[in-house]
Design an enzyme around this catalytic site. Sequence first.
Site, PDB file in Angstrom:
ATOM      1  N   GLY A  28       2.051   0.121 -12.001  1.00 33.98           N
ATOM      2  CA  GLY A  28       1.063   0.245 -10.930  1.00 33.98           C
ATOM      3  C   GLY A  28      -0.370   0.121 -11.411  1.00 33.98           C
ATOM      4  N   TYR A  49       1.463   4.597 -10.022  1.00 32.94           N
ATOM      5  CA  TYR A  49       0.866   4.574 -11.370  1.00 32.94           C
ATOM      6  C   TYR A  49       0.835   5.937 -12.047  1.00 32.94           C
ATOM      7  CZ  TYR A  49      -3.252   5.603  -8.500  1.00 32.94           C
ATOM      8  OH  TYR A  49      -4.108   6.133  -7.585  1.00 32.94           O
ATOM      9  N   LYS A  64       9.435   1.567  12.148  1.00 33.71           N
ATOM     10  CA  LYS A  64       8.225   1.192  11.407  1.00 33.71           C
ATOM     11  C   LYS A  64       8.486  -0.061  10.555  1.00 33.71           C
ATOM     12  CE  LYS A  64       5.290   3.625   8.105  1.00 33.71           C
ATOM     13  NZ  LYS A  64       5.231   4.879   7.322  1.00 33.71           N
ATOM     14  N   THR A  80     -11.236   4.119   0.620  1.00 32.98           N
ATOM     15  CA  THR A  80      -9.883   4.611   0.396  1.00 32.98           C
ATOM     16  C   THR A  80      -9.429   5.468   1.566  1.00 32.98           C
ATOM     17  OG1 THR A  80      -8.400   5.594  -1.236  1.00 32.98           O
ATOM     18  CG2 THR A  80     -10.566   6.626  -1.019  1.00 32.98           C
ATOM     19  N   ASP A  92      -6.625  -5.267  -2.367  1.00 33.36           N
ATOM     20  CA  ASP A  92      -5.317  -4.726  -2.800  1.00 33.36           C
ATOM     21  C   ASP A  92      -4.304  -5.863  -2.979  1.00 33.36           C
ATOM     22  OD1 ASP A  92      -5.985  -2.006  -2.938  1.00 33.36           O
ATOM     23  OD2 ASP A  92      -5.656  -1.727  -0.794  1.00 33.36           O
ATOM     24  N   SER A 148     -10.366  10.092  -7.583  1.00 25.43           N
ATOM     25  CA  SER A 148     -10.373   8.634  -7.755  1.00 25.43           C
ATOM     26  C   SER A 148     -10.643   8.213  -9.203  1.00 25.43           C
ATOM     27  CB  SER A 148     -11.443   8.017  -6.851  1.00 25.43           C
ATOM     28  OG  SER A 148     -11.550   6.631  -7.118  1.00 25.43           O
ATOM     29  N   LYS A 173      -9.514   3.152   5.619  1.00 25.48           N
ATOM     30  CA  LYS A 173      -9.359   1.699   5.438  1.00 25.48           C
ATOM     31  C   LYS A 173      -9.272   0.923   6.759  1.00 25.48           C
ATOM     32  CE  LYS A 173      -7.209   1.557   0.847  1.00 25.48           C
ATOM     33  NZ  LYS A 173      -6.108   0.998   0.053  1.00 25.48           N
ATOM     34  N   ALA A 228       7.127   0.320   4.049  1.00 27.07           N
ATOM     35  CA  ALA A 228       6.504  -0.287   5.232  1.00 27.07           C
ATOM     36  C   ALA A 228       5.180   0.392   5.539  1.00 27.07           C
ATOM     37  CB  ALA A 228       7.459  -0.183   6.416  1.00 27.07           C
TER      38      ALA A 228
HETATM   39  P1  NAP Z   1       1.917   4.984   2.950  1.00 26.88           P
HETATM   40  O1  NAP Z   1       1.164   4.092   3.856  1.00 26.88           O
HETATM   41  O2  NAP Z   1       1.986   6.445   3.246  1.00 26.88           O
HETATM   42  O3  NAP Z   1       3.442   4.408   2.888  1.00 26.88           O
HETATM   43  C1  NAP Z   1       4.408   5.069   2.122  1.00 26.88           C
HETATM   44  C2  NAP Z   1       5.740   4.312   2.221  1.00 26.88           C
HETATM   45  O4  NAP Z   1       6.635   4.992   1.330  1.00 26.88           O
HETATM   46  C3  NAP Z   1       6.362   4.354   3.612  1.00 26.88           C
HETATM   47  O5  NAP Z   1       7.001   3.127   3.899  1.00 26.88           O
HETATM   48  C4  NAP Z   1       7.402   5.464   3.483  1.00 26.88           C
HETATM   49  O6  NAP Z   1       8.550   5.307   4.268  1.00 26.88           O
HETATM   50  C5  NAP Z   1       7.832   5.283   2.040  1.00 26.88           C
HETATM   51  N1  NAP Z   1       8.451   6.491   1.524  1.00 26.88           N
HETATM   52  C6  NAP Z   1       7.863   7.658   1.190  1.00 26.88           C
HETATM   53  N2  NAP Z   1       8.788   8.528   0.733  1.00 26.88           N
HETATM   54  C7  NAP Z   1       9.995   7.887   0.804  1.00 26.88           C
HETATM   55  C8  NAP Z   1      11.315   8.252   0.483  1.00 26.88           C
HETATM   56  N3  NAP Z   1      11.606   9.467  -0.007  1.00 26.88           N
HETATM   57  N4  NAP Z   1      12.292   7.340   0.650  1.00 26.88           N
HETATM   58  C9  NAP Z   1      12.014   6.107   1.138  1.00 26.88           C
HETATM   59  N5  NAP Z   1      10.780   5.689   1.454  1.00 26.88           N
HETATM   60  C10 NAP Z   1       9.774   6.584   1.299  1.00 26.88           C
HETATM   61  O7  NAP Z   1       1.402   4.890   1.460  1.00 26.88           O
HETATM   62  P2  NAP Z   1       0.724   3.648   0.702  1.00 26.88           P
HETATM   63  O8  NAP Z   1      -0.750   3.740   0.854  1.00 26.88           O
HETATM   64  O9  NAP Z   1       1.415   2.403   1.084  1.00 26.88           O
HETATM   65  O10 NAP Z   1       1.030   4.016  -0.830  1.00 26.88           O
HETATM   66  C11 NAP Z   1       2.348   4.031  -1.367  1.00 26.88           C
HETATM   67  C12 NAP Z   1       2.292   4.360  -2.856  1.00 26.88           C
HETATM   68  O11 NAP Z   1       1.556   3.354  -3.535  1.00 26.88           O
HETATM   69  C13 NAP Z   1       1.592   5.688  -3.198  1.00 26.88           C
HETATM   70  O12 NAP Z   1       2.329   6.289  -4.232  1.00 26.88           O
HETATM   71  C14 NAP Z   1       0.241   5.258  -3.734  1.00 26.88           C
HETATM   72  O13 NAP Z   1      -0.264   6.156  -4.716  1.00 26.88           O
HETATM   73  C15 NAP Z   1       0.575   3.935  -4.382  1.00 26.88           C
HETATM   74  N6  NAP Z   1      -0.545   2.978  -4.398  1.00 26.88           N
HETATM   75  C16 NAP Z   1      -0.805   2.291  -5.553  1.00 26.88           C
HETATM   76  C17 NAP Z   1      -1.816   1.362  -5.584  1.00 26.88           C
HETATM   77  C18 NAP Z   1      -2.108   0.607  -6.846  1.00 26.88           C
HETATM   78  O14 NAP Z   1      -3.153  -0.063  -6.920  1.00 26.88           O
HETATM   79  N7  NAP Z   1      -1.256   0.655  -7.843  1.00 26.88           N
HETATM   80  C19 NAP Z   1      -2.584   1.109  -4.440  1.00 26.88           C
HETATM   81  C20 NAP Z   1      -2.287   1.808  -3.274  1.00 26.88           C
HETATM   82  C21 NAP Z   1      -1.256   2.737  -3.259  1.00 26.88           C
HETATM   83  P3  NAP Z   1       8.578   5.212   5.871  1.00 26.88           P
HETATM   84  O15 NAP Z   1       8.451   3.754   6.145  1.00 26.88           O
HETATM   85  O16 NAP Z   1       9.865   5.814   6.219  1.00 26.88           O
HETATM   86  O17 NAP Z   1       7.366   5.996   6.340  1.00 26.88           O
END
Ligand code: NAP
Length: 272
Positions: free
Chosen positions: A236, A215, A156, A65, A105, A20, A69, A129
């Site tokens: 990000g 990010y 989803k 985290t 967030d 983290s 959550k 999603a």
């Molecule tokens: P999550 O709940 O696992 O959701 C991931 C999403 O990405 C799902 O909708 C998934 O698709 C989609 N996905 C993954 N691989 C894919 C691919 N090859 N093609 C198309 N769609 C794909 O994850 P999350 O917590 O939302 O986090 C998502 C990203 O945001 C991560 O990289 C995380 O590090 C980043 N993040 C950044 C911040 C910030 O403050 N900047 C905060 C939180 C998270 P499906 O719908 O098909 O499952």
Amino acid sequence: MQINGKTIIHGIIGNPVSHSLSPAMHNSAFAALNLNAAYVPFPVTDVASAMTGLRALGIRGVSVTIPHKQAVIDHLDDIDPVAAKIGAVNTLCIKNGRITGHNTDWIGANRALAEKIPLSGKKVLILGAGGSARAIGFGLLEAGAQILLASRTPQKGRQLATTLSCPWYPLDAIPQLTADCLVNATSVGMAPHTDTSLVGRKNLSRFAVVMDIVYAPLSTKLLSEAAEEGCQVVNGLAMLLYQGAAQFKLWTGEEAPVDVMRESLISSLSAR
Ligand code: NAP
């Protein structure tokens, strides 16, 4: 900062937490404001016991985290209304043994986008999603934006779109969609798969603002192509920073020193 008998403790619960960036970010902010406070990582598997421990130990503020959550919600005394709608809590405020859950967030995402474009009445295409898409979607509705959702897995995606009362599209429909802003809320483009993007370069110029919540790296393929196509881009780090700034304000009542916190995040990321 010297830890002493009056130091107010904050922390992060999750599993894992060793990666983290929040300890460095929040400790730099406490130091900048000369607050007698500290922020430490708590690797947690048993959420119920951890929540009892937070109350018993008089911890002031906690980030939550993955994967806790949603699970923390069953152990709260109060929950912020937007966090309740999202169904996920990333921030705990503990006062007189009572724990209130918040979600910052969406506040971070809205502030990051709003630096480039006023959100009320704007159309935003969200990719993904998952948990972040859900928080960002509810946040954009709070800001009066109109949402379109596109994602990979139809069931989803449709489920989240129903929850957000917005239309859902498969990813191959993206070339036909127009919006003021595009937000990548998937992990596509994240290291080590940095040469991937869900939107072809030729489809980017129709978006005034493109935000990627990934990010690592800070400049994803999506963002570098969007910048080349003349879009305003938001990386990000902005969402991460501003969700942390909102936590800091909840815990301390003080405006967060965002410049110091940004520098901390940049140096943590570049040290990786
Ligand atoms: P999550 O709940 O696992 O959701 C991931 C999403 O990405 C799902 O909708 C998934 O698709 C989609 N996905 C993954 N691989 C894919 C691919 N090859 N093609 C198309 N769609 C794909 O994850 P999350 O917590 O939302 O986090 C998502 C990203 O945001 C991560 O990289 C995380 O590090 C980043 N993040 C950044 C911040 C910030 O403050 N900047 C905060 C939180 C998270 P499906 O719908 O098909 O499952």
